[in-house]
Write a protein that holds these residues in place. Structure first.
Motif, short mmCIF file in Angstrom:
data_model
loop_
_atom_site.label_atom_id
_atom_site.label_comp_id
_atom_site.label_asym_id
_atom_site.label_seq_id
_atom_site.Cartn_x
_atom_site.Cartn_y
_atom_site.Cartn_z
N ALA A 58 37.33 6.27 -0.02
CA ALA A 58 36.49 5.56 0.57
C ALA A 58 37.05 4.88 1.91
CB ALA A 58 35.68 4.27 -0.04
N TRP A 59 36.26 4.64 2.96
CA TRP A 59 36.53 4.08 4.21
C TRP A 59 35.63 2.84 4.30
CZ3 TRP A 59 40.68 5.30 7.23
CH2 TRP A 59 41.09 6.81 7.26
N TYR A 60 36.43 1.68 4.57
CA TYR A 60 36.07 0.25 4.85
C TYR A 60 36.35 -0.21 6.30
CZ TYR A 60 35.10 -0.53 -0.18
OH TYR A 60 34.58 -0.14 -1.50
N ARG A 61 35.64 -0.98 6.67
CA ARG A 61 35.85 -1.60 8.25
C ARG A 61 35.91 -3.28 8.18
NH1 ARG A 61 31.23 0.99 12.00
NH2 ARG A 61 29.54 -0.33 11.53
N GLN A 62 36.49 -3.78 8.91
CA GLN A 62 36.36 -5.24 8.96
C GLN A 62 36.60 -5.57 10.46
OE1 GLN A 62 38.87 -7.71 6.55
NE2 GLN A 62 37.77 -9.59 6.67
N ALA A 63 35.63 -6.38 11.16
CA ALA A 63 35.35 -6.61 12.42
C ALA A 63 35.93 -8.13 12.63
CB ALA A 63 34.19 -6.59 12.98
N PRO A 64 36.43 -8.70 13.44
CA PRO A 64 36.80 -10.06 13.70
C PRO A 64 35.86 -10.97 13.01
CG PRO A 64 37.58 -8.90 15.50
CD PRO A 64 36.73 -8.04 14.80
N GLY A 65 36.08 -11.92 12.23
CA GLY A 65 35.05 -12.78 11.85
C GLY A 65 34.13 -12.51 10.83
N LYS A 66 34.11 -11.05 10.43
CA LYS A 66 33.10 -10.52 9.51
C LYS A 66 33.88 -10.06 8.34
CE LYS A 66 29.87 -8.98 12.98
NZ LYS A 66 29.12 -7.90 13.38
N GLN A 67 32.97 -9.91 7.16
CA GLN A 67 33.40 -9.40 6.00
C GLN A 67 33.79 -7.84 6.07
OE1 GLN A 67 30.57 -10.52 2.91
NE2 GLN A 67 31.82 -12.17 2.35
N CYS A 94 41.27 2.74 4.38
CA CYS A 94 41.00 3.71 3.23
C CYS A 94 41.74 2.98 2.06
CB CYS A 94 41.97 5.03 3.70
SG CYS A 94 43.41 5.07 3.52
N ASN A 95 40.78 3.54 1.18
CA ASN A 95 41.01 3.01 -0.18
C ASN A 95 40.50 4.17 -1.07
OD1 ASN A 95 38.78 2.35 -2.58
ND2 ASN A 95 39.89 0.37 -2.33
N ALA A 96 41.34 4.15 -1.98
CA ALA A 96 41.17 5.41 -3.26
C ALA A 96 41.83 5.06 -4.49
CB ALA A 96 41.75 6.73 -2.62
N GLU A 97 41.78 5.77 -5.47
CA GLU A 97 42.34 5.58 -6.82
C GLU A 97 43.43 7.03 -6.89
OE1 GLU A 97 38.76 3.83 -9.89
OE2 GLU A 97 39.69 5.97 -10.20
N LEU A 98 44.61 6.38 -6.98
CA LEU A 98 45.57 7.57 -6.91
C LEU A 98 46.15 7.55 -8.44
CD1 LEU A 98 47.87 6.31 -3.82
CD2 LEU A 98 45.59 7.98 -4.00
N LEU A 152 43.95 1.59 -8.07
CA LEU A 152 43.43 1.43 -6.72
C LEU A 152 44.34 0.87 -5.68
CD1 LEU A 152 40.58 1.53 -5.38
CD2 LEU A 152 40.61 -1.04 -5.78
N TYR A 153 44.39 1.87 -4.43
CA TYR A 153 45.25 1.40 -3.45
C TYR A 153 44.35 1.23 -2.06
CZ TYR A 153 49.13 2.75 -6.33
OH TYR A 153 50.46 2.96 -7.12
N TRP A 154 45.01 0.33 -1.21
CA TRP A 154 44.47 0.17 0.02
C TRP A 154 45.45 0.75 1.11
CZ3 TRP A 154 39.45 -1.35 1.31
CH2 TRP A 154 38.87 -2.11 0.58
N GLY A 155 44.87 1.32 2.06
CA GLY A 155 45.83 1.52 3.42
C GLY A 155 46.11 0.06 4.09
#
Length: 121
Positions: free
Chosen positions: A35-44, A95-99, A109-112
């Motif tokens: 999966a791909w996530y994103r986080q903008a300044p001041g946002k979840q 990025c996020n995935a199960e390895l 679960l790992y995060w980049g």
């Protein structure tokens, strides 16, 4: 210790294109539920795109029709193709995935570390 490593971020103008990649830092047995996530300044942090049940792709409404997630299982790599970028896409992308490191290990679960995407108007 294995890590997920993202690359491909940068600065583009609105309407531009970027392609993010995410790969394990060393050879692993499998990468699942990427999966791909994103986080903008001041946002979840928010989910942008994911692959579930092996091949089903899912997208946030804000990126449908513009972003595309894909994977290469042989190379244990996941991509996020981002077209027609908008200033509101500016964020750090993770990025996020199960390895599984071996055939006998349990998935974890790992995060980049994240990669910055900046879109100017």
């Amino acid at each position: 210790q294995v890590q997920l490593v993202e690359s491909g971020g940068g600065s583009v103008q609105a309407g531009g294109t970027l392609r993010l990649s995410c790969a394990a830092s060393k050879r692993v047995f499998s990468i699942n539920k990427p999966a791909w996530y994103r986080q903008a300044p001041g946002k979840q942090r928010e989910l942008v795109a994911s692959i579930t049940r092996g091949t089903t792709t899912n997208y946030a409404d804000s990126v449908k029709g513009r972003f595309s997630i894909s994977r290469d299982s042989a190379r244990n790599t996941v991509w996020l193709q981002m077209d027609n970028l908008k200033p509101e896409d500016t964020a750090v992308y993770y990025c996020n995935a199960e390895l599984r490191q071996s055939s006998v290990s349990l998935p974890a679960l790992y995060w980049g570390q994240g990669t910055q995407v900046t879109v100017s108007s």
